[in-house]
Write an enzyme that holds these catalytic residues in place. Structure first.
Site, PDB file in Angstrom:
ATOM      1  N   GLU A 117       0.849  -1.197   0.000  1.00  0.00           N
ATOM      2  CA  GLU A 117       0.000   0.000   0.000  1.00  0.00           C
ATOM      3  C   GLU A 117       0.886   1.249   0.000  1.00  0.00           C
ATOM      4  O   GLU A 117       2.115   1.148   0.138  1.00  0.00           O
ATOM      5  CB  GLU A 117      -0.931  -0.007   1.228  1.00  0.00           C
ATOM      6  CG  GLU A 117      -1.930  -1.136   1.176  1.00  0.00           C
ATOM      7  CD  GLU A 117      -2.827  -1.237   2.408  1.00  0.00           C
ATOM      8  OE1 GLU A 117      -2.692  -0.430   3.330  1.00  0.00           O
ATOM      9  OE2 GLU A 117      -3.663  -2.153   2.425  1.00  0.00           O
ATOM     10  N   HIS A 245      -8.596   9.487   3.633  1.00  0.00           N
ATOM     11  CA  HIS A 245      -8.223   8.399   2.714  1.00  0.00           C
ATOM     12  C   HIS A 245      -8.465   8.907   1.298  1.00  0.00           C
ATOM     13  O   HIS A 245      -9.520   9.490   1.017  1.00  0.00           O
ATOM     14  CB  HIS A 245      -9.073   7.148   2.984  1.00  0.00           C
ATOM     15  CG  HIS A 245      -8.495   5.915   2.358  1.00  0.00           C
ATOM     16  ND1 HIS A 245      -8.488   5.718   0.994  1.00  0.00           N
ATOM     17  CD2 HIS A 245      -7.900   4.822   2.890  1.00  0.00           C
ATOM     18  CE1 HIS A 245      -7.907   4.552   0.731  1.00  0.00           C
ATOM     19  NE2 HIS A 245      -7.538   3.987   1.867  1.00  0.00           N
ATOM     20  N   ARG A 292      -0.406   8.681   1.983  1.00  0.00           N
ATOM     21  CA  ARG A 292      -1.808   9.058   1.871  1.00  0.00           C
ATOM     22  C   ARG A 292      -2.078  10.565   1.860  1.00  0.00           C
ATOM     23  O   ARG A 292      -2.934  11.042   1.129  1.00  0.00           O
ATOM     24  CB  ARG A 292      -2.488   8.484   3.106  1.00  0.00           C
ATOM     25  CG  ARG A 292      -3.756   7.852   2.810  1.00  0.00           C
ATOM     26  CD  ARG A 292      -4.166   7.073   4.010  1.00  0.00           C
ATOM     27  NE  ARG A 292      -4.132   5.667   3.687  1.00  0.00           N
ATOM     28  CZ  ARG A 292      -4.527   4.744   4.528  1.00  0.00           C
ATOM     29  NH1 ARG A 292      -4.951   5.075   5.729  1.00  0.00           N
ATOM     30  NH2 ARG A 292      -4.485   3.488   4.170  1.00  0.00           N
ATOM     31  N   HIS A 353     -10.865   9.677   7.420  1.00  0.00           N
ATOM     32  CA  HIS A 353     -10.644   8.239   7.602  1.00  0.00           C
ATOM     33  C   HIS A 353     -10.079   7.881   8.969  1.00  0.00           C
ATOM     34  O   HIS A 353     -10.480   6.902   9.563  1.00  0.00           O
ATOM     35  CB  HIS A 353      -9.678   7.790   6.503  1.00  0.00           C
ATOM     36  CG  HIS A 353      -9.403   6.324   6.470  1.00  0.00           C
ATOM     37  ND1 HIS A 353     -10.388   5.389   6.223  1.00  0.00           N
ATOM     38  CD2 HIS A 353      -8.249   5.625   6.619  1.00  0.00           C
ATOM     39  CE1 HIS A 353      -9.848   4.180   6.228  1.00  0.00           C
ATOM     40  NE2 HIS A 353      -8.563   4.287   6.482  1.00  0.00           N
ATOM     41  N   ARG A 388      -0.475   8.702   9.245  1.00  0.00           N
ATOM     42  CA  ARG A 388      -0.305   7.264   9.483  1.00  0.00           C
ATOM     43  C   ARG A 388       0.040   6.517   8.196  1.00  0.00           C
ATOM     44  O   ARG A 388      -0.550   6.749   7.146  1.00  0.00           O
ATOM     45  CB  ARG A 388      -1.594   6.689  10.058  1.00  0.00           C
ATOM     46  CG  ARG A 388      -1.600   5.184  10.180  1.00  0.00           C
ATOM     47  CD  ARG A 388      -2.836   4.719  10.875  1.00  0.00           C
ATOM     48  NE  ARG A 388      -4.032   4.918  10.099  1.00  0.00           N
ATOM     49  CZ  ARG A 388      -4.558   4.017   9.281  1.00  0.00           C
ATOM     50  NH1 ARG A 388      -3.966   2.850   9.099  1.00  0.00           N
ATOM     51  NH2 ARG A 388      -5.673   4.276   8.644  1.00  0.00           N
TER      52      ARG A 388
HETATM   53  P1  FAD Z   1     -12.857   0.577  16.717  1.00  0.00           P
HETATM   54  O1  FAD Z   1     -12.650  -0.658  15.962  1.00  0.00           O
HETATM   55  O2  FAD Z   1     -13.434   1.732  15.985  1.00  0.00           O
HETATM   56  O3  FAD Z   1     -13.801   0.247  17.948  1.00  0.00           O
HETATM   57  C1  FAD Z   1     -14.308   1.303  18.748  1.00  0.00           C
HETATM   58  C2  FAD Z   1     -15.333   0.720  19.690  1.00  0.00           C
HETATM   59  O4  FAD Z   1     -15.669   1.659  20.686  1.00  0.00           O
HETATM   60  C3  FAD Z   1     -16.652   0.330  19.036  1.00  0.00           C
HETATM   61  O5  FAD Z   1     -17.081  -0.880  19.616  1.00  0.00           O
HETATM   62  C4  FAD Z   1     -17.604   1.443  19.458  1.00  0.00           C
HETATM   63  O6  FAD Z   1     -18.942   1.070  19.518  1.00  0.00           O
HETATM   64  C5  FAD Z   1     -17.073   1.679  20.862  1.00  0.00           C
HETATM   65  N1  FAD Z   1     -17.417   2.978  21.423  1.00  0.00           N
HETATM   66  C6  FAD Z   1     -17.133   4.216  20.947  1.00  0.00           C
HETATM   67  N2  FAD Z   1     -17.626   5.142  21.787  1.00  0.00           N
HETATM   68  C7  FAD Z   1     -18.220   4.481  22.798  1.00  0.00           C
HETATM   69  C8  FAD Z   1     -18.926   4.888  23.959  1.00  0.00           C
HETATM   70  N3  FAD Z   1     -19.126   6.183  24.243  1.00  0.00           N
HETATM   71  N4  FAD Z   1     -19.407   3.934  24.768  1.00  0.00           N
HETATM   72  C9  FAD Z   1     -19.255   2.626  24.496  1.00  0.00           C
HETATM   73  N5  FAD Z   1     -18.616   2.182  23.405  1.00  0.00           N
HETATM   74  C10 FAD Z   1     -18.098   3.104  22.578  1.00  0.00           C
HETATM   75  N6  FAD Z   1      -6.435   0.119   9.498  1.00  0.00           N
HETATM   76  C11 FAD Z   1      -5.485  -0.770   9.145  1.00  0.00           C
HETATM   77  O7  FAD Z   1      -4.477  -0.929   9.834  1.00  0.00           O
HETATM   78  N7  FAD Z   1      -5.652  -1.524   8.019  1.00  0.00           N
HETATM   79  C12 FAD Z   1      -6.735  -1.407   7.204  1.00  0.00           C
HETATM   80  O8  FAD Z   1      -6.854  -2.112   6.220  1.00  0.00           O
HETATM   81  C13 FAD Z   1      -7.724  -0.450   7.542  1.00  0.00           C
HETATM   82  N8  FAD Z   1      -8.796  -0.264   6.743  1.00  0.00           N
HETATM   83  C14 FAD Z   1      -9.792   0.583   7.161  1.00  0.00           C
HETATM   84  C15 FAD Z   1     -10.940   0.702   6.392  1.00  0.00           C
HETATM   85  C16 FAD Z   1     -11.993   1.477   6.823  1.00  0.00           C
HETATM   86  C17 FAD Z   1     -13.222   1.608   5.977  1.00  0.00           C
HETATM   87  C18 FAD Z   1     -11.888   2.166   8.064  1.00  0.00           C
HETATM   88  C19 FAD Z   1     -13.018   3.007   8.558  1.00  0.00           C
HETATM   89  C20 FAD Z   1     -10.733   2.077   8.816  1.00  0.00           C
HETATM   90  C21 FAD Z   1      -9.673   1.294   8.374  1.00  0.00           C
HETATM   91  N9  FAD Z   1      -8.505   1.174   9.122  1.00  0.00           N
HETATM   92  C22 FAD Z   1      -7.545   0.281   8.742  1.00  0.00           C
HETATM   93  C23 FAD Z   1      -8.380   1.825  10.417  1.00  0.00           C
HETATM   94  C24 FAD Z   1      -8.704   0.799  11.510  1.00  0.00           C
HETATM   95  O9  FAD Z   1      -9.766  -0.010  11.108  1.00  0.00           O
HETATM   96  C25 FAD Z   1      -9.092   1.449  12.824  1.00  0.00           C
HETATM   97  O10 FAD Z   1      -8.246   2.503  13.136  1.00  0.00           O
HETATM   98  C26 FAD Z   1      -9.005   0.412  13.944  1.00  0.00           C
HETATM   99  O11 FAD Z   1      -9.806  -0.686  13.611  1.00  0.00           O
HETATM  100  C27 FAD Z   1      -9.446   1.021  15.240  1.00  0.00           C
HETATM  101  O12 FAD Z   1      -9.652  -0.007  16.181  1.00  0.00           O
HETATM  102  P2  FAD Z   1     -10.109   0.380  17.636  1.00  0.00           P
HETATM  103  O13 FAD Z   1     -10.268  -0.888  18.379  1.00  0.00           O
HETATM  104  O14 FAD Z   1      -9.239   1.423  18.160  1.00  0.00           O
HETATM  105  O15 FAD Z   1     -11.535   1.089  17.417  1.00  0.00           O
HETATM  106  C1  SIN Z   2      -7.033   0.614   2.968  1.00  0.00           C
HETATM  107  O1  SIN Z   2      -7.288  -0.573   2.829  1.00  0.00           O
HETATM  108  O2  SIN Z   2      -6.729   1.380   2.036  1.00  0.00           O
HETATM  109  C2  SIN Z   2      -7.095   1.177   4.322  1.00  0.00           C
HETATM  110  C3  SIN Z   2      -5.869   0.823   5.020  1.00  0.00           C
HETATM  111  C4  SIN Z   2      -5.684   1.676   6.224  1.00  0.00           C
HETATM  112  O3  SIN Z   2      -6.496   2.533   6.549  1.00  0.00           O
HETATM  113  O4  SIN Z   2      -4.640   1.491   6.845  1.00  0.00           O
END
Ligand code: FAD
Ligand code: SIN
Length: 523
Positions: A117, A245, A292, A353, A388
């Site tokens: 990527e 993104h 990015r 993003h 990032r």
């Molecule tokens: P999240 O997975 O967002 O989980 C947050 C949790 O907190 C959820 O359960 C939510 O309900 C809960 N929450 C929030 N506020 C509250 C509250 N007030 N009370 C109770 N619960 C709450 N990253 C990569 O490294 N590789 C990728 O390929 C990639 N692709 C992506 C594609 C998309 C479309 C998106 C949107 C993001 C992508 N990212 C990618 C980024 C990555 O997915 C996220 O940064 C990462 O998953 C965040 O994980 P997390 O556990 O911190 O939060």
């Molecule tokens: C993507 O698949 O392009 C998202 C990857 C990322 O957010 O790190």
């Protein structure tokens, strides 16, 4: 209602669930999630997880570290970068042991199929087709649901962290040793606020893409964690670095925007303008695989020049069978809106993003508030700096969940449940009759942030955004004081506070760095 637990985990994405699995061996764990357990940013991750495995002959930790530092525009914390990247093989081992399946080169081989990527000098992204996050979330949800020490509360919305402030003490940012004793959470089933007392609290609430009109983030991403920590007088940092993104699917009737993974450009897809002219090499010698922030700004500039709402991503020259095999979900999604990606170019637009900044944590995942740990997108660890590197986010989430679990398991022994914490008091408040006050303010906040605090900023735009947001802040606080809590009201309040933090940080950083670009930068 009162709940007492050793560990409270707020959020059920990769950061929260992997932390829960680690600490559950030593105590009782309560996970709260504001909607369903699997409605998270994690579930939507497409591209995969960046990792240099010990088996790699051509790649090295040093190369991954270098790529991360370059993407981060000179303001990463090198120690955090090294720690996370060297942890990556353990992260993959854990994910596999919890049941995650990653694609292999072919059915008979043991080597993983690695994607590339933007900003990566090597192929090093482990993935599960083009929906890695869904697979990770599936495996972890199964694991936590079956664990005897873990209790899960879905539709539980964390409203505020509990600190000494709630037992009547004056708490000051930077001056008081603040301690966290759990959180108040709104049970969305009963509409009652529950007091959850914990010896250690993990904040894993993800990002705040919903602050902007165009975003890849699901509706849960409203920055609740940033706002809760700020209100509790904890430290947040680097909030100006909001990553857009470059390639979200342009489909005006759909929100959030469906992502077109960057791995497609790693696979050979090319960005073109509406005349079919490839434009990325005009902006950066790394072309379509530049980091990015650079690609998103280039697209923004092309869109401003042409007056169009999108550019195109062209895969039509690629082997169509291989394309369908590697990106089956994107193929199906585009087909569902009448675009056959093997024959037609995909209209794409940048979308908010990822938050590179957030709740400041040390190398062990400790926040500035004692007994409050944080991991995942809600944090500022120093890994991402100003921008990032793709697929480093899932890695950071699982790595810091592990580091924080070790710190929490040790430190929990010093803490006990604080019995003198009062229950939530909502005397004198009533249910909001006029939901329009909330929905309209939310629309305005998104417009303000998108128009003035997006990919390209200037001091005059930021000042205007600040003034506009101030009015909404005052109105929202007034409404909050008078109203019984609702998810929508709490989310609006949090988004306004996060908007304020982004603008404040952006105004303070006069120079363009990483994802923060000032059109009127003084050289
Ligand atoms: P999240 O997975 O967002 O989980 C947050 C949790 O907190 C959820 O359960 C939510 O309900 C809960 N929450 C929030 N506020 C509250 C509250 N007030 N009370 C109770 N619960 C709450 N990253 C990569 O490294 N590789 C990728 O390929 C990639 N692709 C992506 C594609 C998309 C479309 C998106 C949107 C993001 C992508 N990212 C990618 C980024 C990555 O997915 C996220 O940064 C990462 O998953 C965040 O994980 P997390 O556990 O911190 O939060
Ligand atoms: C993507 O698949 O392009 C998202 C990857 C990322 O957010 O790190």
């Amino acid at each position: 209602m009162r709940i007492t637990t050793d560990y409270l985990v707020i959020g059920s994405g990769l950061a929260g669930l992997s932390f829960a699995l680690k600490v559950a061996e030593t105590g009782t764990v309560t996970i709260i999630s504001k909607t369903k357990l699997d409605e998270t940013n994690t579930s939507y991750a497409q591209g995969g997880i960046a990792a240099v495995l010990n088996t790699s002959k051509s790649d090295s930790f040093d190369k991954h570290i270098e790529d991360t530092l370059i993407a981060g525009a000179g303001i990463c914390d090198r120690k955090a970068v090294e720690k996370v990247i060297e942890y990556a093989p353990h992260a993959i081992t854990d994910l596999i042991s919890w049941g995650t399946q990653f694609d292999k080169e072919d059915e008979n081989k043991s080597a993983f199929d690695l994607h590339r990527e933007g900003g990566h000098s090597m192929h090093r992204i482990l993935h599960h087709q083009d929906n890695t996050g869904f697979e990770v979330q599936r495996a972890l949800c199964e694991k936590v649901r079956g664990h005897k020490n873990i209790t899960i509360y879905e539709n539980f919305f964390a409203v505020d962290l509990i600190t000494q402030h709630h037992s009547g003490m004056l708490v000051k940012r930077h001056l008081t040793e603040i301690k966290c004793f759990g959180a108040y959470a709104l049970d969305l089933n009963t509409h009652k606020v529950v007091t959850i007392l914990a010896k250690a609290t993990m904040l894993a609430t993800g990002g705040a893409g919903q602050l902007f009109s165009t975003t890849t983030n699901p509706v849960v991403a409203t920055g609740d964690g940033f706002a809760m920590v700020y209100r509790a007088k904890g430290i947040v940092d680097n909030m100006e670095f909001v990553q857009f993104h470059p390639t979200a699917l342009y489909n005006p009737s759909e929100s959030p925007n469906f992502l077109i993974t960057e791995a497609m450009r790693g696979f050979g897809a090319i960005l073109r303008d509406k005349e079919g002219v490839a434009f990325m090499t005009k902006y950066d010698e790394r072309g379509n695989l530049a980091p990015r922030d650079i690609v998103a700004r280039a697209i923004d500039n092309e869109m401003k020049k042409s007056g169009e709402d999108h550019v195109y991503l062209d895969c039509t020259h690629l082997d169509s069978e291989a394309l369908k095999e590697h990106f089956p979900h994107i193929y199906k999604k585009c087909l569902s809106i009448g675009i056959d990606i093997t024959k037609e170019m995909i209209p794409v637009t940048p979308a908010a993003h990822y938050f590179c900044g957030g709740v400041k944590v040390d190398l062990e995942g400790r926040t500035s508030i004692k007994y409050l740990y944080a991991a995942g997108e809600t944090t500022c660890t120093g890994l991402h700096g100003g921008n990032r590197l793709a697929s480093n986010s899932l890695l950071e989430a699982i790595a810091y969940a592990d580091f924080a679990s070790k710190a929490a398991m040790k430190e929990i022994k010093e803490n006990d449940w604080q019995k003198d914490i009062p229950d939530w008091n909502d005397e004198g408040t009533s249910h909001t009759e006029e939901m329009v006050l909330i929905t309209q303010s939310l629309k305005e906040v998104k417009q303000i942030m998108s128009n003035y605090v997006g990919i390209v900023r200037s001091q005059v735009r930021l000042k205007r955004a600040f003034n506009r947001l101030w009015t909404i802040y005052s109105e929202t606080e007034e409404l909050y004081q008078q109203s019984k809590l609702s998810r929508k009201l709490c989310e609006l309040r949090n988004l306004v506070q996060v908007g304020y933090l982004v603008i404040k940080a952006a105004r303070a950083r006069k120079e363009s760095v990483g994802a923060h670009y000032m059109a009127d930068e003084k050289k």
